[in-house]
Design a protein around this motif. Structure first.
Motif, PDB file in Angstrom:
ATOM      1  N   SER A  57       7.552   4.768 -14.196  1.00  0.00           N
ATOM      2  CA  SER A  57       7.077   4.750 -12.813  1.00  0.00           C
ATOM      3  C   SER A  57       5.922   5.717 -12.576  1.00  0.00           C
ATOM      4  O   SER A  57       5.384   5.774 -11.480  1.00  0.00           O
ATOM      5  N   ALA A  91      -3.974   1.482  -3.334  1.00  0.00           N
ATOM      6  CA  ALA A  91      -2.621   1.481  -2.764  1.00  0.00           C
ATOM      7  C   ALA A  91      -2.041   2.897  -2.683  1.00  0.00           C
ATOM      8  O   ALA A  91      -0.949   3.074  -2.152  1.00  0.00           O
ATOM      9  N   LEU A  92      -2.742   3.885  -3.220  1.00  0.00           N
ATOM     10  CA  LEU A  92      -2.232   5.258  -3.120  1.00  0.00           C
ATOM     11  C   LEU A  92      -2.553   5.800  -1.724  1.00  0.00           C
ATOM     12  O   LEU A  92      -3.597   5.500  -1.136  1.00  0.00           O
ATOM     13  N   ILE A 132       6.293   0.877  -9.710  1.00  0.00           N
ATOM     14  CA  ILE A 132       7.396   1.414  -8.902  1.00  0.00           C
ATOM     15  C   ILE A 132       8.261   0.324  -8.276  1.00  0.00           C
ATOM     16  O   ILE A 132       9.329   0.617  -7.771  1.00  0.00           O
ATOM     17  N   ASN A 146      -6.230  -2.024 -12.116  1.00  0.00           N
ATOM     18  CA  ASN A 146      -6.961  -2.889 -11.193  1.00  0.00           C
ATOM     19  C   ASN A 146      -6.266  -2.886  -9.835  1.00  0.00           C
ATOM     20  O   ASN A 146      -5.079  -3.211  -9.757  1.00  0.00           O
ATOM     21  N   GLU A 147      -6.987  -2.538  -8.817  1.00  0.00           N
ATOM     22  CA  GLU A 147      -6.426  -2.471  -7.457  1.00  0.00           C
ATOM     23  C   GLU A 147      -5.145  -1.640  -7.415  1.00  0.00           C
ATOM     24  O   GLU A 147      -4.165  -2.019  -6.801  1.00  0.00           O
ATOM     25  N   PHE A 148      -5.167  -0.527  -8.109  1.00  0.00           N
ATOM     26  CA  PHE A 148      -4.055   0.421  -8.084  1.00  0.00           C
ATOM     27  C   PHE A 148      -4.371   1.594  -7.151  1.00  0.00           C
ATOM     28  O   PHE A 148      -3.584   1.935  -6.276  1.00  0.00           O
ATOM     29  N   TYR A 182       6.015  -3.253  -1.313  1.00  0.00           N
ATOM     30  CA  TYR A 182       6.018  -3.750  -2.696  1.00  0.00           C
ATOM     31  C   TYR A 182       7.417  -3.931  -3.268  1.00  0.00           C
ATOM     32  O   TYR A 182       7.572  -4.432  -4.377  1.00  0.00           O
ATOM     33  N   PRO A 225      -7.251 -10.824 -11.435  1.00  0.00           N
ATOM     34  CA  PRO A 225      -6.582 -11.528 -12.542  1.00  0.00           C
ATOM     35  C   PRO A 225      -5.888 -12.814 -12.092  1.00  0.00           C
ATOM     36  O   PRO A 225      -5.687 -13.725 -12.894  1.00  0.00           O
ATOM     37  N   GLN A 281       6.846  -9.015 -13.954  1.00  0.00           N
ATOM     38  CA  GLN A 281       6.061  -8.645 -15.151  1.00  0.00           C
ATOM     39  C   GLN A 281       6.841  -8.948 -16.428  1.00  0.00           C
ATOM     40  O   GLN A 281       6.292  -9.463 -17.405  1.00  0.00           O
ATOM     41  N   GLY A 327       0.110  -0.258 -12.102  1.00  0.00           N
ATOM     42  CA  GLY A 327       0.208  -1.252 -11.034  1.00  0.00           C
ATOM     43  C   GLY A 327      -0.086  -2.653 -11.520  1.00  0.00           C
ATOM     44  O   GLY A 327      -1.024  -3.291 -11.052  1.00  0.00           O
ATOM     45  N   VAL A 332       3.180   0.846 -15.799  1.00  0.00           N
ATOM     46  CA  VAL A 332       3.503   1.848 -14.780  1.00  0.00           C
ATOM     47  C   VAL A 332       3.702   1.115 -13.448  1.00  0.00           C
ATOM     48  O   VAL A 332       2.739   0.599 -12.877  1.00  0.00           O
TER      49      VAL A 332
HETATM   50  N1  SAH Z   1      -3.134  -4.931 -10.770  1.00  0.00           N
HETATM   51  C1  SAH Z   1      -2.470  -6.040 -10.105  1.00  0.00           C
HETATM   52  C2  SAH Z   1      -1.731  -5.635  -8.829  1.00  0.00           C
HETATM   53  C3  SAH Z   1      -2.446  -4.849  -7.773  1.00  0.00           C
HETATM   54  S1  SAH Z   1      -1.415  -4.471  -6.383  1.00  0.00           S
HETATM   55  C4  SAH Z   1      -3.443  -7.153  -9.840  1.00  0.00           C
HETATM   56  O1  SAH Z   1      -4.635  -6.915  -9.956  1.00  0.00           O
HETATM   57  O2  SAH Z   1      -3.021  -8.258  -9.526  1.00  0.00           O
HETATM   58  C5  SAH Z   1      -0.841  -2.843  -6.670  1.00  0.00           C
HETATM   59  C6  SAH Z   1       0.176  -2.687  -7.764  1.00  0.00           C
HETATM   60  O3  SAH Z   1       0.468  -1.296  -7.901  1.00  0.00           O
HETATM   61  C7  SAH Z   1       1.520  -3.359  -7.529  1.00  0.00           C
HETATM   62  O4  SAH Z   1       2.030  -3.764  -8.771  1.00  0.00           O
HETATM   63  C8  SAH Z   1       2.352  -2.214  -6.922  1.00  0.00           C
HETATM   64  O5  SAH Z   1       3.714  -2.420  -6.982  1.00  0.00           O
HETATM   65  C9  SAH Z   1       1.879  -1.064  -7.772  1.00  0.00           C
HETATM   66  N2  SAH Z   1       2.013   0.268  -7.200  1.00  0.00           N
HETATM   67  C10 SAH Z   1       1.672   0.664  -5.959  1.00  0.00           C
HETATM   68  N3  SAH Z   1       1.841   2.002  -5.808  1.00  0.00           N
HETATM   69  C11 SAH Z   1       2.290   2.462  -6.993  1.00  0.00           C
HETATM   70  C12 SAH Z   1       2.647   3.767  -7.490  1.00  0.00           C
HETATM   71  N4  SAH Z   1       2.570   4.833  -6.726  1.00  0.00           N
HETATM   72  N5  SAH Z   1       3.057   3.865  -8.764  1.00  0.00           N
HETATM   73  C13 SAH Z   1       3.122   2.767  -9.569  1.00  0.00           C
HETATM   74  N6  SAH Z   1       2.806   1.515  -9.149  1.00  0.00           N
HETATM   75  C14 SAH Z   1       2.401   1.363  -7.892  1.00  0.00           C
END
Ligand code: SAH
Length: 368
Positions: free
Chosen positions: A146, A166-167, A116, A161-163, A36, A52, A124, A85, A114
């Motif tokens: 962050s 990614a964890l 990173i 959304n879709e956050f 990312y 989105p 953004q 995210g 929020v």
């Molecule tokens: N919500 C957006 C992006 C989803 S992708 C959409 O629907 O289009 C995941 C997002 O989370 C990216 O912006 C990525 O940089 C962020 N991200 C991933 N791990 C993160 C963390 N630990 N803390 C903050 N942001 C994070």
């Protein structure tokens, strides 16, 4: 310049195989080399498309949902509108535009993004200052942080959304000796490619949840402690201040065995252990675990319901019709986007929506 593969090979040579969670965390979020960090992965030319980015309808409905929740919280002023995210900022731009229709909403809010990734933070900023300049000027403040813990104390509405997908996850595999953590090591061939190996020692007591006694040798379970900890923090805050949280992600409700780790590059599946940092790495979200963590920490939980049911209940079909009537040349496109968001073949069933709220607030829309 050293690559992320070099970095992992060095770590493994020094300390032995590393937990998958550590691999995933660095593959996505390593400050210089993480997936990312350097680029914008979204859209047709990127690696994947999110809701989105498919249609403005998604962010608009989420924005109205936030407005309705803000009213249910007694129109708290000031209050924090948080996105975790936020990707390219598209969802927030659509949310703010929809928020114009809710009297006093924009004027009360402090926006916290929020994020990173410096690259995505830049995207953004550009989206919000260009597309949403007028709305942002009406808001009290706009800041990037962050971590959720940095959001100022007070009433809040948070959207992700879709956050969660990614964890980082840990994986454990059942063996004849019991559960063993799956680690990433390197093969001893000349190419030194990454491969899964199992830890020699059992996990510490309490790490693997109970209720999985039927697991057979070879079964894999996934744990995402970072998501559980976030949900607990959010629930604690929901008990200090009125608020609510909306999670939208792909995943399942029940805690079950299965390996869901996947890498996607240019809209194609990719081996998660090949060329880390070059592909998006995600795994299904286990909503059942998060629901329990939130409820145990004192939040009121709604859902998960399917994204299709949620968006239909918020009126996405009527919104699509209005948009198509206003712009007949785009009617087909709008219809296709609608189908992608709500149909079983699209994101309608795989994606789930779950809300957390403070005790004593009216139930949120979309979960009847
Ligand atoms: N919500 C957006 C992006 C989803 S992708 C959409 O629907 O289009 C995941 C997002 O989370 C990216 O912006 C990525 O940089 C962020 N991200 C991933 N791990 C993160 C963390 N630990 N803390 C903050 N942001 C994070």
């Amino acid at each position: 310049m050293p690559t992320l593969s070099d970095h992992f090979r060095r770590c493994i040579a020094a300390d032995g195989p590393i937990p998958l969670a550590r691999y995933m965390e660095d593959a996505l979020g390593h400050p210089r080399l993480g997936y990312y960090m350097g680029k914008d992965p979204f859209g047709r030319d990127g690696d994947f498309i999110t809701a989105p980015e498919i249609s403005q309808m998604f962010g608009e409905l989420i924005g109205l949902w936030c407005g309705v929740r803000w009213r249910a919280m007694g129109e708290a002023d000031p209050f924090n509108l948080i996105e975790l995210g936020p990707g390219r900022g598209t969802c927030m731009a659509d949310m703010l535009r929809a928020g114009r229709g809710v009297d006093g909403f924009l004027e009360s809010l402090t926006l916290s993004m929020v994020e990173i990734s410096p690259a995505l933070k830049g995207a953004q900023e550009e989206t919000l200052l260009n597309a949403s300049g007028a709305e942002v000027r009406r808001a009290r403040a706009l800041q990037w942080i962050s971590d959720f813990s940095e959001v100022p104390e007070g009433p809040f509405v948070a959207v992700a959304n879709e956050f969660l997908d990614a964890l980082a996850i840990h994986q454990f595999q059942m063996t004849a000796q019991g559960w063993r953590e799956r680690l990433v090591g390197v093969s001893d061939t000349a190419t030194n490619e990454f491969q899964f190996v199992l830890s020699d020692t059992p996990p510490e007591a309490g790490v693997v949840p109970t209720g999985l006694e039927d697991a057979k040798a070879g079964d894999i379970i996934e744990l995402r402690p970072a998501a559980t900890a976030l949900v607990r923090d959010m629930a604690a805050r929901l008990n200090r201040h009125p608020g609510c949280v909306l999670f939208i992600d792909y995943g399942h409700e029940r805690t079950a065995c299965g390996d869901t780790l996947q890498a996607v590059k240019q809209h194609e599946y990719h081996n998660p252990l090949t060329d880390p940092g070059s592909a998006d790495l995600t795994a299904h979200v286990e909503f059942g675990t998060l629901r329990k963590a939130a409820a145990d920490a004192g939040a009121v939980v709604f859902g998960p319901v399917t994204q299709g049911a949620f968006l239909k209940s918020l009126g996405i079909e009527a919104r699509a019709e209005t948009l198509a009537q206003a712009s007949p040349a785009h009617a087909r496109e709008i219809d296709q986007a609608l189908a992608r968001l709500i149909s079983d073949e699209g994101m309608g069933t795989l994606f789930k929506v779950m809300a957390l709220t403070s005790p004593g607030l009216a139930p949120p829309p979309g979960f009847e």
